[in-house]
Design a protein around this motif. Structure first.
Motif, PDB file in Angstrom:
ATOM      1  N   SER A   1       0.820  -1.211   0.000  1.00 37.07           N
ATOM      2  CA  SER A   1       0.000   0.000   0.000  1.00 37.07           C
ATOM      3  C   SER A   1       0.859   1.267   0.000  1.00 37.07           C
ATOM      4  CB  SER A   1      -0.931  -0.004   1.215  1.00 37.07           C
ATOM      5  OG  SER A   1      -0.157  -0.166   2.384  1.00 37.07           O
ATOM      6  N   ASN A   2       1.916   1.288   0.784  1.00 37.35           N
ATOM      7  CA  ASN A   2       2.730   2.505   0.916  1.00 37.35           C
ATOM      8  C   ASN A   2       4.082   2.273   0.242  1.00 37.35           C
ATOM      9  OD1 ASN A   2       3.793   4.931   1.678  1.00 37.35           O
ATOM     10  ND2 ASN A   2       4.250   4.287   3.782  1.00 37.35           N
ATOM     11  N   ALA A   3       4.112   2.415  -1.096  1.00 38.67           N
ATOM     12  CA  ALA A   3       5.329   2.066  -1.832  1.00 38.67           C
ATOM     13  C   ALA A   3       6.109   3.321  -2.218  1.00 38.67           C
ATOM     14  CB  ALA A   3       4.972   1.272  -3.075  1.00 38.67           C
ATOM     15  N   ASN A   4       7.335   3.392  -1.738  1.00 38.68           N
ATOM     16  CA  ASN A   4       8.258   4.448  -2.146  1.00 38.68           C
ATOM     17  C   ASN A   4       9.545   3.786  -2.635  1.00 38.68           C
ATOM     18  OD1 ASN A   4       6.641   6.772  -1.274  1.00 38.68           O
ATOM     19  ND2 ASN A   4       6.948   5.876   0.763  1.00 38.68           N
ATOM     20  N   LEU A   5      10.386   4.597  -3.244  1.00 41.21           N
ATOM     21  CA  LEU A   5      11.615   4.042  -3.811  1.00 41.21           C
ATOM     22  C   LEU A   5      12.823   4.436  -2.977  1.00 41.21           C
ATOM     23  CD1 LEU A   5      11.636   4.481  -7.694  1.00 41.21           C
ATOM     24  CD2 LEU A   5      11.834   2.362  -6.412  1.00 41.21           C
ATOM     25  N   ARG A   6      13.753   3.525  -2.841  1.00 41.80           N
ATOM     26  CA  ARG A   6      15.034   3.868  -2.219  1.00 41.80           C
ATOM     27  C   ARG A   6      16.125   3.491  -3.210  1.00 41.80           C
ATOM     28  NH1 ARG A   6      18.991   2.398   1.650  1.00 41.80           N
ATOM     29  NH2 ARG A   6      19.476   4.247   2.902  1.00 41.80           N
ATOM     30  N   VAL A   7      16.930   4.446  -3.591  1.00 38.38           N
ATOM     31  CA  VAL A   7      18.021   4.160  -4.524  1.00 38.38           C
ATOM     32  C   VAL A   7      19.353   4.467  -3.847  1.00 38.38           C
ATOM     33  CG1 VAL A   7      16.663   4.600  -6.608  1.00 38.38           C
ATOM     34  CG2 VAL A   7      17.990   6.447  -5.606  1.00 38.38           C
ATOM     35  N   GLY A   8      20.382   3.809  -4.324  1.00 42.16           N
ATOM     36  CA  GLY A   8      21.714   4.034  -3.767  1.00 42.16           C
ATOM     37  C   GLY A   8      22.752   3.375  -4.646  1.00 42.16           C
ATOM     38  N   VAL A   9      23.979   3.437  -4.199  1.00 41.25           N
ATOM     39  CA  VAL A   9      25.035   2.718  -4.893  1.00 41.25           C
ATOM     40  C   VAL A   9      25.774   1.867  -3.879  1.00 41.25           C
ATOM     41  CG1 VAL A   9      25.359   4.489  -6.664  1.00 41.25           C
ATOM     42  CG2 VAL A   9      26.788   4.536  -4.633  1.00 41.25           C
ATOM     43  N   LYS A  10      26.435   0.818  -4.383  1.00 36.98           N
ATOM     44  CA  LYS A  10      27.338   0.037  -3.527  1.00 36.98           C
ATOM     45  C   LYS A  10      28.554  -0.363  -4.352  1.00 36.98           C
ATOM     46  CE  LYS A  10      25.208  -4.534  -4.100  1.00 36.98           C
ATOM     47  NZ  LYS A  10      24.692  -5.709  -3.407  1.00 36.98           N
ATOM     48  N   GLY A  11      29.635  -0.625  -3.650  1.00 32.48           N
ATOM     49  CA  GLY A  11      30.863  -0.997  -4.336  1.00 32.48           C
ATOM     50  C   GLY A  11      30.762  -2.391  -4.900  1.00 32.48           C
ATOM     51  N   GLY A  12      31.412  -2.625  -6.036  1.00 37.04           N
ATOM     52  CA  GLY A  12      31.536  -4.011  -6.445  1.00 37.04           C
ATOM     53  C   GLY A  12      31.089  -4.386  -7.833  1.00 37.04           C
ATOM     54  N   GLY A  13      30.494  -3.503  -8.588  1.00 37.30           N
ATOM     55  CA  GLY A  13      30.226  -3.857  -9.982  1.00 37.30           C
ATOM     56  C   GLY A  13      31.536  -3.889 -10.741  1.00 37.30           C
ATOM     57  N   CYS A  14      31.509  -4.381 -11.972  1.00 37.88           N
ATOM     58  CA  CYS A  14      32.755  -4.501 -12.751  1.00 37.88           C
ATOM     59  C   CYS A  14      33.496  -3.177 -12.829  1.00 37.88           C
ATOM     60  CB  CYS A  14      32.454  -4.953 -14.168  1.00 37.88           C
ATOM     61  SG  CYS A  14      31.331  -6.311 -14.263  1.00 37.88           S
ATOM     62  N   SER A  15      32.752  -2.081 -12.966  1.00 37.60           N
ATOM     63  CA  SER A  15      33.392  -0.777 -13.111  1.00 37.60           C
ATOM     64  C   SER A  15      33.615  -0.090 -11.773  1.00 37.60           C
ATOM     65  CB  SER A  15      32.548   0.127 -14.009  1.00 37.60           C
ATOM     66  OG  SER A  15      32.528  -0.390 -15.312  1.00 37.60           O
ATOM     67  N   GLY A  16      33.245  -0.715 -10.691  1.00 39.78           N
ATOM     68  CA  GLY A  16      33.546  -0.152  -9.374  1.00 39.78           C
ATOM     69  C   GLY A  16      32.322   0.068  -8.511  1.00 39.78           C
ATOM     70  N   LEU A  17      31.259   0.607  -9.106  1.00 41.59           N
ATOM     71  CA  LEU A  17      30.062   0.904  -8.332  1.00 41.59           C
ATOM     72  C   LEU A  17      28.855   0.311  -9.043  1.00 41.59           C
ATOM     73  CD1 LEU A  17      30.864   4.674  -7.697  1.00 41.59           C
ATOM     74  CD2 LEU A  17      30.979   2.863  -5.986  1.00 41.59           C
ATOM     75  N   THR A  18      27.885  -0.097  -8.259  1.00 42.80           N
ATOM     76  CA  THR A  18      26.682  -0.657  -8.868  1.00 42.80           C
ATOM     77  C   THR A  18      25.446  -0.064  -8.186  1.00 42.80           C
ATOM     78  OG1 THR A  18      25.645  -2.730  -9.525  1.00 42.80           O
ATOM     79  CG2 THR A  18      26.638  -2.711  -7.383  1.00 42.80           C
ATOM     80  N   TYR A  19      24.342  -0.008  -8.909  1.00 42.23           N
ATOM     81  CA  TYR A  19      23.140   0.629  -8.387  1.00 42.23           C
ATOM     82  C   TYR A  19      22.343  -0.318  -7.503  1.00 42.23           C
ATOM     83  CZ  TYR A  19      24.114   4.018 -12.072  1.00 42.23           C
ATOM     84  OH  TYR A  19      24.718   4.940 -12.867  1.00 42.23           O
ATOM     85  N   VAL A  20      21.666   0.287  -6.535  1.00 40.47           N
ATOM     86  CA  VAL A  20      20.769  -0.471  -5.658  1.00 40.47           C
ATOM     87  C   VAL A  20      19.393   0.179  -5.767  1.00 40.47           C
ATOM     88  CG1 VAL A  20      20.338  -1.238  -3.303  1.00 40.47           C
ATOM     89  CG2 VAL A  20      22.679  -0.876  -4.056  1.00 40.47           C
ATOM     90  N   LEU A  21      18.373  -0.621  -5.925  1.00 41.33           N
ATOM     91  CA  LEU A  21      17.012  -0.098  -6.082  1.00 41.33           C
ATOM     92  C   LEU A  21      16.070  -0.968  -5.259  1.00 41.33           C
ATOM     93  CD1 LEU A  21      15.146   1.844  -7.731  1.00 41.33           C
ATOM     94  CD2 LEU A  21      15.116   0.104  -9.511  1.00 41.33           C
ATOM     95  N   ASP A  22      15.357  -0.328  -4.325  1.00 34.87           N
ATOM     96  CA  ASP A  22      14.436  -1.081  -3.459  1.00 34.87           C
ATOM     97  C   ASP A  22      13.091  -0.373  -3.386  1.00 34.87           C
ATOM     98  OD1 ASP A  22      15.922  -3.261  -2.457  1.00 34.87           O
ATOM     99  OD2 ASP A  22      17.025  -1.893  -1.135  1.00 34.87           O
TER     100      ASP A  22
END
Lengths: 341, 117
Positions: free
Chosen positions: B32-53
């Protein structure tokens, strides 16, 4: 036992003679002070996952009291350093060179966002002594109060030595059987006295480095620099090609898949006895084909031996190259290519 | 003399398609109460990868942004790498799903899920 051995041996170059210490390591057993290796303690539920995302090996399957070596790579797939990660019940013990600890800590910190991870350098609180050599397993079995016959490389056990708690870790760090005794610093004097009471020869940094070179084990600031990638350094066995993304993964995987590795780590043997300078270029005719990264005098062979990187097409066993320094020119043979990447 | 236009502050924005997709998805999932949380974390091939919840509430110290009526939460360290980013969505068989259009990304890896700055 001499008076001097009752106190902890400082990490020094030579204790008795290079030849004696070398013989003890390679045909018997020797004790060495490895307290110059730094220990980082990683705590927090995301520690293993974070290190897994920043380095080449598959760490997620690591069991408690098991360790793995893993290469921290840049996003260009170059080596930042190689770490030994030992999983303890409530933390990760990360062992690495004292020369690289600051760089690695900053590197990991820069990639830590919202993860539950805290890193503490506990090197001042710990000491590490190692018993190394072909007779080390029998000797360590006498010393500790645990059964160690089933301990293979990368396994560890919590145990005691005359009631002193230690973590006993089989590192085989220079390619021969080696057991590291990791102890709280407050007990390090007592532990050292007990260990040397078994009449084990101490070995210094020179003899350890000589065996390391013989066994073709890369070390930080010599073979391990950002000039090289893990495949060139022979670290393929520490790379998981199936675990998914980590920093530098795309480059490392492409180099491997398309066979684009440019250089190979090689073992060198000097044909002339003069001298050996690390950093010297290796030439074939007038062409520069490689560089010397490590060199040491071998009393057994009565000549210098070393390690270096050579362009792959010239990395052939038995190839004769010249090593030019400012004042002289030496003839060097490629003795072996330890890892065919 | 030309009128000086004050630049818009850098923010993280959502495309209408992205908001619609999150709403549809969360409705189907019974949230019912859906919002988005985005961020980055270390570790993708190029160094940083996206996080989406999809989350209900922000975490402590999250920056809260609202776009097309949807709240977007970003932790402050990630925000440094995401300022100016638009989160877009392309659906259908040929669609790429969620795409981070990030002006800070100087390099991206082959599969596009990680970036370097």
């Amino acid at each position: 036992m001499s008076q001097s051995t009752t106190q902890i041996m400082e990490h020094q170059d030579i204790y008795s003679s290079l030849a004696d210490e070398y013989d003890a390591i390679t045909s018997g057993a020797a004790i060495t002070n490895r307290s110059s290796i730094n220990h980082l303690s990683f705590r927090g539920s995301d520690s293993l996952d974070l290190l897994n995302r920043l380095s080449t090996n598959d760490l997620l399957s690591l069991q408690t009291y098991r360790a793995a070596q893993t290469v921290v790579t840049s996003n260009k797939g170059r080596i930042i350093d190689i770490l030994t990660v030992l999983r303890l019940p409530d933390s990760l013990l990360v062992m690495l060179s004292s020369e690289s600890v600051q760089k690695v800590t900053q590197w990991v910190d820069s990639y830590t966002f919202s993860e539950d991870v805290s890193i503490e350098n506990i090197s001042e609180k710990t000491a590490m002594f190692s018993i190394v050599g072909p007779e080390a397993p029998q000797l360590v079995a006498q010393i500790t109060e645990s059964h160690i016959s089933s301990m293979n490389q990368y396994s560890a056990i919590p145990t005691t030595v005359s009631s002193i708690p230690v973590i006993l870790f089989r590192s085989d760090f220079i390619g021969l059987p080696a057991y590291d005794f990791i102890v709280n610093n407050s007990k390090s004097d007592s532990l050292w006295q007990i260990l040397v009471s078994y009449d084990i020869n101490p070995a210094g940094a020179k003899a350890i480095d000589l065996v390391r070179i013989e066994q073709c084990i890369p070390t930080f600031n010599r073979e391990i620099t950002e000039d090289y990638n893990p495949l060139e350094a022979g670290f393929a066995r520490f790379i998981s090609f199936t675990k998914g993304c980590y920093v530098g993964q795309e480059v490392v995987t492409r180099l491997n898949t398309y066979k684009k590795v440019q250089r190979s780590l090689v073992a060198l043997s000097w044909k002339t006895k003069d001298s050996a300078d690390t950093g010297s270029k290796l030439q074939l005719d007038d062409q520069i084909v490689g560089v010397i990264t490590s060199a040491a005098w071998s009393p057994r062979e009565e000549k210098y031996i070393g390690l270096g990187y050579v362009k792959k097409k010239y990395a052939v066993e038995g190839a004769i190259l010249t090593a030019n320094t400012n004042s002289e020119s030496n003839t060097v043979e490629i003795a072996k290519i330890p890892f065919m990447g | 003399m030309a009128e000086r236009v004050k630049p818009e502050p850098l923010t993280v924005s959502l495309s209408k398609e992205a908001v619609d997709h999150v709403r549809n998805f969360s409705k189907e999932a019974g949230m019912s109460n859906a919002n988005l949380r985005v961020g980055v974390k270390g570790g993708g091939c190029s160094g940083l990868t996206y996080v989406l919840d999809i989350v209900a509430e922000p975490q402590e110290n999250d920056k809260v942004i609202e776009d097309h009526g949807m709240k977007l939460f970003v932790d402050k360290k990630s925000y440094v790498f995401l300022a100016g980013t638009t989160l877009e969505y392309s659906g259908g068989l040929n669609g790429k799903g969620f795409v981070f259009n990030n002006p800070n990304a100087k390099t991206t890896c082959g599969c596009g899920t990680s970036f370097g700055v």
